[in-house]
Design a protein around this motif. Sequence first.
Motif, PDB file in Angstrom:
ATOM      1  N   THR A   1       0.824  -1.210   0.000  1.00  0.00           N
ATOM      2  CA  THR A   1       0.000   0.000   0.000  1.00  0.00           C
ATOM      3  C   THR A   1       0.857   1.260   0.000  1.00  0.00           C
ATOM      4  OG1 THR A   1      -1.708  -1.229   1.197  1.00  0.00           O
ATOM      5  CG2 THR A   1      -1.924   1.150   1.192  1.00  0.00           C
ATOM      6  N   LYS A   2       2.134   1.129   0.371  1.00  0.00           N
ATOM      7  CA  LYS A   2       2.994   2.315   0.463  1.00  0.00           C
ATOM      8  C   LYS A   2       3.143   3.038  -0.871  1.00  0.00           C
ATOM      9  CE  LYS A   2       5.818   2.475   4.270  1.00  0.00           C
ATOM     10  NZ  LYS A   2       7.172   2.618   4.820  1.00  0.00           N
ATOM     11  N   LYS A   3       2.972   2.317  -1.975  1.00  0.00           N
ATOM     12  CA  LYS A   3       3.125   2.971  -3.275  1.00  0.00           C
ATOM     13  C   LYS A   3       2.003   3.954  -3.567  1.00  0.00           C
ATOM     14  CE  LYS A   3       0.925  -0.947  -5.630  1.00  0.00           C
ATOM     15  NZ  LYS A   3       1.180  -2.109  -6.495  1.00  0.00           N
ATOM     16  N   HIS A   4       0.924   3.886  -2.794  1.00  0.00           N
ATOM     17  CA  HIS A   4      -0.223   4.757  -3.051  1.00  0.00           C
ATOM     18  C   HIS A   4      -0.176   6.068  -2.264  1.00  0.00           C
ATOM     19  CE1 HIS A   4      -2.085   1.731  -5.501  1.00  0.00           C
ATOM     20  NE2 HIS A   4      -2.069   0.854  -4.518  1.00  0.00           N
ATOM     21  N   ILE A   5       0.753   6.179  -1.323  1.00  0.00           N
ATOM     22  CA  ILE A   5       0.895   7.415  -0.537  1.00  0.00           C
ATOM     23  C   ILE A   5       2.323   7.913  -0.718  1.00  0.00           C
ATOM     24  CG2 ILE A   5       0.807   8.469   1.749  1.00  0.00           C
ATOM     25  CD1 ILE A   5      -1.926   7.623   0.834  1.00  0.00           C
ATOM     26  N   SER A   6       2.482   8.966  -1.471  1.00  0.00           N
ATOM     27  CA  SER A   6       3.811   9.479  -1.778  1.00  0.00           C
ATOM     28  C   SER A   6       4.249  10.510  -0.745  1.00  0.00           C
ATOM     29  CB  SER A   6       3.821  10.104  -3.177  1.00  0.00           C
ATOM     30  OG  SER A   6       2.847  11.137  -3.253  1.00  0.00           O
ATOM     31  N   SER A   7       5.498  10.942  -0.860  1.00  0.00           N
ATOM     32  CA  SER A   7       6.005  11.986   0.038  1.00  0.00           C
ATOM     33  C   SER A   7       7.198  12.670  -0.615  1.00  0.00           C
ATOM     34  CB  SER A   7       6.432  11.381   1.385  1.00  0.00           C
ATOM     35  OG  SER A   7       7.585  10.574   1.218  1.00  0.00           O
ATOM     36  N   PRO A   8       7.486  13.908  -0.217  1.00  0.00           N
ATOM     37  CA  PRO A   8       8.663  14.605  -0.746  1.00  0.00           C
ATOM     38  C   PRO A   8       9.967  13.866  -0.441  1.00  0.00           C
ATOM     39  CG  PRO A   8       7.173  16.159   0.278  1.00  0.00           C
ATOM     40  CD  PRO A   8       6.652  14.789   0.609  1.00  0.00           C
ATOM     41  N   SER A   9      10.014  13.149   0.677  1.00  0.00           N
ATOM     42  CA  SER A   9      11.235  12.419   1.025  1.00  0.00           C
ATOM     43  C   SER A   9      11.578  11.351  -0.002  1.00  0.00           C
ATOM     44  CB  SER A   9      11.102  11.780   2.416  1.00  0.00           C
ATOM     45  OG  SER A   9      10.080  10.803   2.419  1.00  0.00           O
ATOM     46  N   GLN A  10      10.590  10.955  -0.802  1.00  0.00           N
ATOM     47  CA  GLN A  10      10.820  10.013  -1.901  1.00  0.00           C
ATOM     48  C   GLN A  10      11.096  10.743  -3.212  1.00  0.00           C
ATOM     49  OE1 GLN A  10       6.789   8.385  -1.019  1.00  0.00           O
ATOM     50  NE2 GLN A  10       7.779   6.439  -1.519  1.00  0.00           N
ATOM     51  N   LYS A  11      11.152  12.072  -3.143  1.00  0.00           N
ATOM     52  CA  LYS A  11      11.369  12.935  -4.304  1.00  0.00           C
ATOM     53  C   LYS A  11      10.178  12.944  -5.268  1.00  0.00           C
ATOM     54  CE  LYS A  11      16.375  12.293  -4.038  1.00  0.00           C
ATOM     55  NZ  LYS A  11      16.489  13.373  -3.082  1.00  0.00           N
ATOM     56  N   SER A  12       9.031  12.465  -4.826  1.00  0.00           N
ATOM     57  CA  SER A  12       7.829  12.481  -5.645  1.00  0.00           C
ATOM     58  C   SER A  12       7.275  13.895  -5.752  1.00  0.00           C
ATOM     59  CB  SER A  12       6.770  11.574  -5.018  1.00  0.00           C
ATOM     60  OG  SER A  12       5.507  11.756  -5.621  1.00  0.00           O
TER      61      SER A  12
END
Length: 275
Positions: free
Chosen positions: A172-183
């Motif tokens: 499920t983690k792929k469905h909630i992004s974050s700036p820390s992932q550079k998304s």
Amino acid sequence: MIENIKSFLDSKVVQYNRPEFIPNDPVSIPHLFVKQQDIEIMGLWASVLAWGQRVTIINKCHELIKLMDGAPYDFIMNHEEPDLKKLLKFKHRTFNDVDTLYFISFFKHHYLQHESLESAFIPSSAHVIPSDSEGTSARDINANALSASPVENALNYFRRYFFSLPDYPHRTKKHISSPSQKSTCKRLNMFLRWMVRKDDCGVDFGIWNHIKPADLIIPCDLHVDRVARKLNLITRKQTDWQTAIELTERLREFDSLDPVKYDFALFALGIEEKF
């Protein structure tokens, strides 16, 4: 040249930031409700599911609402275990029943303690969050927060909090992004726009107060990115979180208090006008 671009975009904001925009956009989903919790729940869900054709996104959200008996908040807070079986058939692209059930678990966990989902985006000791499983220490997170924008902090915090339940499914983690992932965090920035922006045009809700409209970051998808580059508002080669920051900073030159209103212009130019 800059003044010409500003005037052009301002005219497009006026053209598209109006109730007529709602029915064909995923923002129509939270507009089906009046209870704040329903607006928040389906606003977040509609934004997370927002990839692909808009008509499909809207139809899948209607399907999800129907599976929750037309009352998402009531269903989430009061369902019995057998009630969840009908949700096992829900799927949209790579979002499946495992993800659906975890979203329900998270929402119930949160709303048992808080009246609004807004607090899930406010870094606070009120939420017990375990160490980041992706290798970021609490010390690093706190250090980064000192130099990050309010929205960057909010999105990084929300992802860690969202996956703080001990049984969260890794998929499920792929469905909630974050700036820390550079998304670019397009979907969550769109959700924040809906919840935070305040005007009298009727599209965005403006029901949250902790994050200021001036601090919002533009939802940077392929269409917004393409139009912005055509207008020379982006110089960065790749499209990532820093690209969204760069574009937002340019838009702040046009309106420092409400830069993300230009999402209406850039998105509509890309989708409606094939600019």
